[in-house]
Design an enzyme around this catalytic site. Structure first.
Site, short mmCIF file in Angstrom:
data_model
loop_
_atom_site.label_atom_id
_atom_site.label_comp_id
_atom_site.label_asym_id
_atom_site.label_seq_id
_atom_site.Cartn_x
_atom_site.Cartn_y
_atom_site.Cartn_z
CE LYS A 145 51.95 58.34 102.56
NZ LYS A 145 52.58 59.51 101.93
CE1 TYR A 201 40.26 39.69 75.59
CE2 TYR A 201 40.80 39.96 77.92
CZ TYR A 201 39.86 39.84 76.91
OH TYR A 201 38.53 39.85 77.21
#
Length: 335
Positions: free
Chosen positions: A33, A253
């Protein structure tokens, strides 16, 4: 290469699967999956043919993709059909549906009456995980309705929520055995499965098949470190996009923790499925860039990691989440 590269060893996945089968002594339902936990579902399923007896996916679309890729083995869709269209799609591709409630059962039967075709199913039973599944006391009613209406119930399953806990596992196992006995009154040949990777390692009764995922890709659930000899199948690489000398006072940042010497930038970021406070460089990751200390050479590919365990633990999560997140965008190369 601007994209992050996930190098996947199909031979390692096949070897891991053989190890699981040897340990369990039962047929393997290979869980592929979410794109085989980021490793590439179609490629992994093809590599496991002859080792896995069948496969399990999350959705009908995932199952359909395996059929298009040439997978002819049984494919169980673990998410219950949520509409008549879902049920029709599952039947049309010859997949096996999960039926997990009376509402789901009735909807599936409506689809069968409306559209025709062969509808195959495994019943999911809630033995304590409280995710999907019939309450045990409703299994008899579900089986009676299914048999009366001609639904082909070929299996019954549940899931251990804490396989590392012998007490909880024993309680769930006992409840599952009781519901299986009821189901087999109506469907004597239905396949029983409850053990995922953790369940296999917990030991005890493994019933008719095991439903394993994470071990195939080289990792084990919490509480079972080194309980099985499997190896990670994915290595992650990124390319140096910039190299130079520290300037000013920032690192990505945010303010730099200190004055660095040489820095280089890898073309990877949280847009690629990594965590912003990922611990992969200095400061926080940018969406598409990671600043790291040290020298780098423009255009050179660097290994980010070959084992995601430490990275996952440092972020307070599991290998499952890391692999799926990275695999969604990375370019996969198979070796």
């Amino acid at each position: 290469m601007q994209n992050v590269i996930a190098e996947v060893s199909l031979k390692t996945i096949a070897k891991n699967a053989e190890t699981v089968v040897l340990a369990a002594g039962k047929p393997l339902i290979a869980v592929v999956k979410d794109d085989a936990y980021g490793h590439g579902a179609e490629e992994v399923a093809c590599a496991l043919r002859g080792i896995a007896s069948s496969f399990a996916v999350s959705t009908a679309d995932e199952g359909a993709a395996l059929r298009v890729a040439g997978i002819t083995e049984d494919i169980l869709v673990l998410t219950p059909a949520l509409s008549e269209e879902d049920a029709l799609r599952i039947a049309s591709y010859g997949l096996i549906a999960t039926v997990s409630s009376l509402a789901c059962l009735r909807m599936t039967l409506r689809a069968a009456a409306k559209f025709g075709g062969v509808y195959r199913a495994h019943l999911a039973v809630n033995t304590g995980m409280n995710r999907y599944g019939f309450r045990p006391e409703r299994v008899r009613t579900a089986c009676r309705i299914a048999r009366e209406r001609g639904l082909s119930v070929e299996g019954i399953y549940s899931h251990y929520y804490a396989p590392e806990s012998p007490a909880e596992t024993a309680r769930q196992r006992e409840l599952f055995e009781e519901t299986c006995a009821v189901a087999r009154e109506y469907f004597p040949e239905c396949v029983r499965h409850i053990a995922a990777t953790g369940g296999v390692l917990a030991g005890g009764e493994l019933f008719d098949a095991v439903r394993c995922g994470i071990a195939l890709y080289g990792y084990l659930p919490a509480g079972f470190a080194e309980a099985l000899e499997v190896r990670p199948a994915m290595r992650v690489f990124a390319t140096v996009a910039q190299a130079g000398t520290f300037t000013g006072g920032g690192a990505g940042y945010g303010a730099a923790e200190r004055k660095y010497g040489k820095l280089h930038t890898l073309r990877l970021g949280y847009g690629d499925g990594f965590f912003r406070s990922g611990g992969l460089g200095v400061g926080k990751l940018c969406m598409d860039a990671c600043v790291r200390e040290g020298r780098g050479r423009f255009g050179k590919r660097k290994l980010v990691f070959k084992d995601v365990t430490a990275y996952a633990r440092g972020r307070g999560t599991t290998e499952y989440e890391v692999l799926v997140g990275i695999g969604k965008k990375a370019v996969k190369r198979y070796v």
